[in-house]
Design an enzyme around this catalytic site. Sequence first.
Site, mmCIF file in Angstrom:
data_model
loop_
_atom_site.group_PDB
_atom_site.id
_atom_site.type_symbol
_atom_site.label_atom_id
_atom_site.label_comp_id
_atom_site.label_asym_id
_atom_site.label_seq_id
_atom_site.Cartn_x
_atom_site.Cartn_y
_atom_site.Cartn_z
ATOM 1 N N LYS A 54 1.110 -1.086 0.067
ATOM 2 C CA LYS A 54 -0.048 0.114 0.191
ATOM 3 C C LYS A 54 1.051 1.309 -0.127
ATOM 4 O O LYS A 54 0.752 2.253 -0.736
ATOM 5 C CB LYS A 54 -0.989 -0.029 1.085
ATOM 6 C CG LYS A 54 -2.072 -0.993 1.246
ATOM 7 C CD LYS A 54 -2.666 -1.129 2.369
ATOM 8 C CE LYS A 54 -3.766 -2.563 2.163
ATOM 9 N NZ LYS A 54 -4.560 -2.646 3.596
ATOM 10 N N GLN A 98 -4.557 -1.275 9.449
ATOM 11 C CA GLN A 98 -4.720 -2.483 8.813
ATOM 12 C C GLN A 98 -5.067 -3.802 9.963
ATOM 13 O O GLN A 98 -4.727 -3.648 10.963
ATOM 14 C CB GLN A 98 -3.087 -3.105 8.593
ATOM 15 C CG GLN A 98 -2.905 -4.283 7.793
ATOM 16 C CD GLN A 98 -3.368 -4.444 6.394
ATOM 17 O OE1 GLN A 98 -3.616 -3.209 5.832
ATOM 18 N NE2 GLN A 98 -3.833 -5.496 5.919
ATOM 19 N N ASP A 121 -10.914 2.917 3.803
ATOM 20 C CA ASP A 121 -11.385 1.531 3.761
ATOM 21 C C ASP A 121 -12.696 1.171 3.396
ATOM 22 O O ASP A 121 -13.380 -0.011 3.116
ATOM 23 C CB ASP A 121 -11.019 0.788 4.974
ATOM 24 C CG ASP A 121 -9.646 0.186 4.659
ATOM 25 O OD1 ASP A 121 -9.360 -0.617 3.701
ATOM 26 O OD2 ASP A 121 -8.963 -0.117 5.821
HETATM 27 N N1 GUN Z 1 -6.880 -6.637 6.193
HETATM 28 C C1 GUN Z 1 -7.293 -7.370 5.244
HETATM 29 N N2 GUN Z 1 -7.636 -6.765 4.283
HETATM 30 C C2 GUN Z 1 -7.764 -5.385 4.615
HETATM 31 C C3 GUN Z 1 -8.257 -4.237 4.011
HETATM 32 O O1 GUN Z 1 -8.771 -4.067 2.885
HETATM 33 N N3 GUN Z 1 -8.141 -3.074 4.862
HETATM 34 C C4 GUN Z 1 -7.588 -3.129 6.114
HETATM 35 N N4 GUN Z 1 -7.434 -1.964 6.972
HETATM 36 N N5 GUN Z 1 -7.023 -4.200 6.457
HETATM 37 C C5 GUN Z 1 -7.107 -5.434 5.693
#
Ligand code: GUN
Length: 298
Positions: A54, A98, A121
């Site tokens: 990311k 996350q 998100d």
């Molecule tokens: N953990 C697994 N997928 C995601 C996601 O799309 N966003 C976040 N914040 N955590 C995750």
Amino acid sequence: MSAEIISGTQMRKEILAELEQEVVRMKEAHGKGPGLVTILVGENPASMSYVTLKIKTALSLGFHEVQDNQPDDISEEDLLALIEKYNKDPDIHGILVQLPLPRHINEDAVINAISPDKDVDGFHPVNLGKMVIGGDEVRYLPCTPAGIQEMIVRSGTETSGAEVVVVGRSNIVGKPISVMMGQKGPGANSTVTMVHTRTQDLAAHCKRADILIVAAGVPGLVKPEWIKPGATVIDVGVNRVGTNEETGKAILSGDVDYEEACKVAGKITPVPGGVGPMTITMLMKNTVKSAWWHLERK
Ligand code: GUN
């Protein structure tokens, strides 16, 4: 018949190129680009590799990127205070915490603490509610479902009046994509069936689908005889089915029996290289959207 491959890797390239241009325009107009903070708690290896990707993507687009790593034993109170700091930071337009978080932290409390205006998100209940209302109310769509819809549209699959069957009812994929495909509007207007572990005849439902979206987390669940000839198949499964002895990397497999499904489906997403690359791409798109909104609101 051999299915056309819907490549998430290729679509990611196209969308990121579009976003890069937008960031240039934003910097010209406002003297700054989108700001994203990624908060990683602890050292879960899968989370670390997602967050790294990311950050890399955000930097490649010219974002202001803040990497905020916190120890595994951070208290819930301190994490909520950290989020509040970024809620107030005018250079930050998107806050990503996350998941999963350590067990002593309540994930719902953390998601609820993120300002809905910076919830790139799309997990905050306010944004999920707006997604359900649809139309002009929609703010940030959750990234994986948004990526799925984008792939369906960009692959040229007709959605209006199509029978869509969604396998799985998770909060981050099955539920939201079911709602989104049934909304009024372009890329939607479908007739949706959501099936799950208690559904009586999974195969019979899947066979009716013009668009089959599978997010069950069960490797090879969908057999070729469950697929309507010519259907578009979107495989959201990312299952670690082994380890490559030479590279030490995980061997990934989807929820669909891919090799055989290719002989029946009209269009299909591979694993890896299908839905996966689209999730981060949509996170970037949401962050750009948030930055425009923050910079241009009066
Ligand atoms: N953990 C697994 N997928 C995601 C996601 O799309 N966003 C976040 N914040 N955590 C995750």
